[in-house]
Scaffold this motif. Structure first.
Motif, PDB file in Angstrom:
ATOM      1  N   ALA A  46       0.814  -1.219   0.000  1.00  0.00           N
ATOM      2  CA  ALA A  46       0.000   0.000   0.000  1.00  0.00           C
ATOM      3  C   ALA A  46       0.849   1.271   0.000  1.00  0.00           C
ATOM      4  CB  ALA A  46      -0.927   0.005   1.207  1.00  0.00           C
ATOM      5  N   LEU A  47       1.996   1.228   0.648  1.00  0.00           N
ATOM      6  CA  LEU A  47       2.805   2.441   0.789  1.00  0.00           C
ATOM      7  C   LEU A  47       3.200   3.070  -0.552  1.00  0.00           C
ATOM      8  CD1 LEU A  47       3.650   4.053   3.246  1.00  0.00           C
ATOM      9  CD2 LEU A  47       5.845   2.910   3.180  1.00  0.00           C
ATOM     10  N   PRO A  48       3.722   2.311  -1.512  1.00  0.00           N
ATOM     11  CA  PRO A  48       4.044   2.946  -2.802  1.00  0.00           C
ATOM     12  C   PRO A  48       2.809   3.476  -3.533  1.00  0.00           C
ATOM     13  CG  PRO A  48       5.146   0.836  -2.621  1.00  0.00           C
ATOM     14  CD  PRO A  48       4.219   0.938  -1.464  1.00  0.00           C
ATOM     15  N   LEU A  49       1.674   2.782  -3.384  1.00  0.00           N
ATOM     16  CA  LEU A  49       0.451   3.267  -4.031  1.00  0.00           C
ATOM     17  C   LEU A  49       0.004   4.594  -3.433  1.00  0.00           C
ATOM     18  CD1 LEU A  49      -1.589  -0.053  -4.366  1.00  0.00           C
ATOM     19  CD2 LEU A  49      -0.547   1.273  -6.205  1.00  0.00           C
ATOM     20  N   VAL A  50       0.041   4.677  -2.109  1.00  0.00           N
ATOM     21  CA  VAL A  50      -0.450   5.878  -1.436  1.00  0.00           C
ATOM     22  C   VAL A  50       0.558   7.025  -1.537  1.00  0.00           C
ATOM     23  CG1 VAL A  50      -1.108   6.826   0.810  1.00  0.00           C
ATOM     24  CG2 VAL A  50      -1.922   4.586   0.127  1.00  0.00           C
ATOM     25  N   THR A  51       1.844   6.725  -1.425  1.00  0.00           N
ATOM     26  CA  THR A  51       2.837   7.801  -1.395  1.00  0.00           C
ATOM     27  C   THR A  51       3.281   8.261  -2.778  1.00  0.00           C
ATOM     28  OG1 THR A  51       4.678   6.236  -1.213  1.00  0.00           O
ATOM     29  CG2 THR A  51       3.759   7.095   0.842  1.00  0.00           C
ATOM     30  N   LEU A  52       3.226   7.385  -3.771  1.00  0.00           N
ATOM     31  CA  LEU A  52       3.764   7.759  -5.080  1.00  0.00           C
ATOM     32  C   LEU A  52       2.768   7.670  -6.228  1.00  0.00           C
ATOM     33  CD1 LEU A  52       7.259   6.047  -4.752  1.00  0.00           C
ATOM     34  CD2 LEU A  52       6.757   8.482  -4.687  1.00  0.00           C
ATOM     35  N   VAL A  53       2.109   6.533  -6.380  1.00  0.00           N
ATOM     36  CA  VAL A  53       1.278   6.321  -7.571  1.00  0.00           C
ATOM     37  C   VAL A  53       0.088   7.274  -7.605  1.00  0.00           C
ATOM     38  CG1 VAL A  53      -0.108   4.645  -8.844  1.00  0.00           C
ATOM     39  CG2 VAL A  53       2.044   3.928  -7.787  1.00  0.00           C
ATOM     40  N   TYR A  54      -0.731   7.288  -6.541  1.00  0.00           N
ATOM     41  CA  TYR A  54      -1.891   8.176  -6.541  1.00  0.00           C
ATOM     42  C   TYR A  54      -1.486   9.655  -6.583  1.00  0.00           C
ATOM     43  CZ  TYR A  54      -6.028  10.708  -5.219  1.00  0.00           C
ATOM     44  OH  TYR A  54      -7.048  11.625  -5.184  1.00  0.00           O
ATOM     45  N   PRO A  55      -0.514  10.107  -5.750  1.00  0.00           N
ATOM     46  CA  PRO A  55      -0.114  11.516  -5.849  1.00  0.00           C
ATOM     47  C   PRO A  55       0.440  11.897  -7.220  1.00  0.00           C
ATOM     48  CG  PRO A  55       0.606  10.624  -3.770  1.00  0.00           C
ATOM     49  CD  PRO A  55       0.093   9.477  -4.575  1.00  0.00           C
ATOM     50  N   LEU A  56       1.154  10.980  -7.867  1.00  0.00           N
ATOM     51  CA  LEU A  56       1.663  11.253  -9.208  1.00  0.00           C
ATOM     52  C   LEU A  56       0.512  11.446 -10.186  1.00  0.00           C
ATOM     53  CD1 LEU A  56       4.124  11.481 -11.058  1.00  0.00           C
ATOM     54  CD2 LEU A  56       3.987   9.021 -11.393  1.00  0.00           C
ATOM     55  N   TYR A  57      -0.471  10.551 -10.131  1.00  0.00           N
ATOM     56  CA  TYR A  57      -1.650  10.666 -10.989  1.00  0.00           C
ATOM     57  C   TYR A  57      -2.398  11.976 -10.706  1.00  0.00           C
ATOM     58  CZ  TYR A  57      -6.440  10.008 -12.522  1.00  0.00           C
ATOM     59  OH  TYR A  57      -7.671  10.192 -13.085  1.00  0.00           O
ATOM     60  N   ALA A  58      -2.616  12.280  -9.424  1.00  0.00           N
ATOM     61  CA  ALA A  58      -3.351  13.489  -9.060  1.00  0.00           C
ATOM     62  C   ALA A  58      -2.572  14.752  -9.427  1.00  0.00           C
ATOM     63  CB  ALA A  58      -3.667  13.475  -7.567  1.00  0.00           C
TER      64      ALA A  58
END
Length: 174
Positions: free
Chosen positions: A18-30
């Motif tokens: 979950a950490l890479p999804l929450v810290t990098l993937v979603y913020p990058l998309y947003a």
């Protein structure tokens, strides 16, 4: 039986997944989405998030050995990052508005709450010279106090000259 083992592995490694999804993937998309809109508020949210993410990363790099001893650090980081990222909480804007912006806009008052820093107004914009300091002293204490200060300094100077007194760096406290 195979799906049960898979769910156990996922549950045990939830933080790692979950950490890479929450810290990098979603913020990058947003962030990419925010760049494409004309709204300033989402730009500020994601720029603020990336500043805070950088600060967290620097904190982790600095205190890596200590954080390894804290078994729940990754969960704490996950919860903190969720609070920063999720628009419902708007944590990044809160942290920026209440902690980073006051420090950036007026570093003197923000640091005086944490530790002592000698006061100097308008540190980055205006030079502090003798004339400005004298004017400030007169405004705070009046012209009579300034005259007494000048008289005292002249008297000490005459005393030093008459006694062949030499001034060394040790005479001053820094």
């Amino acid at each position: 039986m195979g799906s049960g083992n898979f769910l156990q592995v996922v549950a045990k490694n939830f933080d790692v997944l979950a950490l890479p999804l929450v810290t990098l993937v979603y913020p990058l998309y947003a962030s990419i989405k925010a760049i494409e809109t004309k709204s300033v508020s989402d730009d500020q949210q994601w720029l603020t998030y990336w500043v805070l993410y950088s600060m967290i990363t620097l904190f982790e790099l600095t205190f890596a050995k200590v954080l390894e001893l804290i078994a729940i650090w990754l969960y704490i980081k996950l919860i903190l990052t969720c609070w920063l990222v999720l628009p419902h909480f708007n944590g990044a804007a809160y942290v920026y508005r209440n902690f980073i912006r006051p420090f950036y806009m007026n570093p003197q008052s923000a640091t005086s709450k944490i530790w002592y820093v000698p006061r100097k107004k308008d540190f980055f914009s205006k030079p502090d010279d003798v004339l400005t300091a004298a004017e400030r002293y007169i405004q705070e204490h009046g012209p009579e106090a300034f005259e007494r200060l000048i008289t005292k300094a002249e008297r000490e100077e005459r005393t030093r000259k008459s006694n062949n007194y030499m001034i060394f760096d040790d005479d001053y406290i820094y």
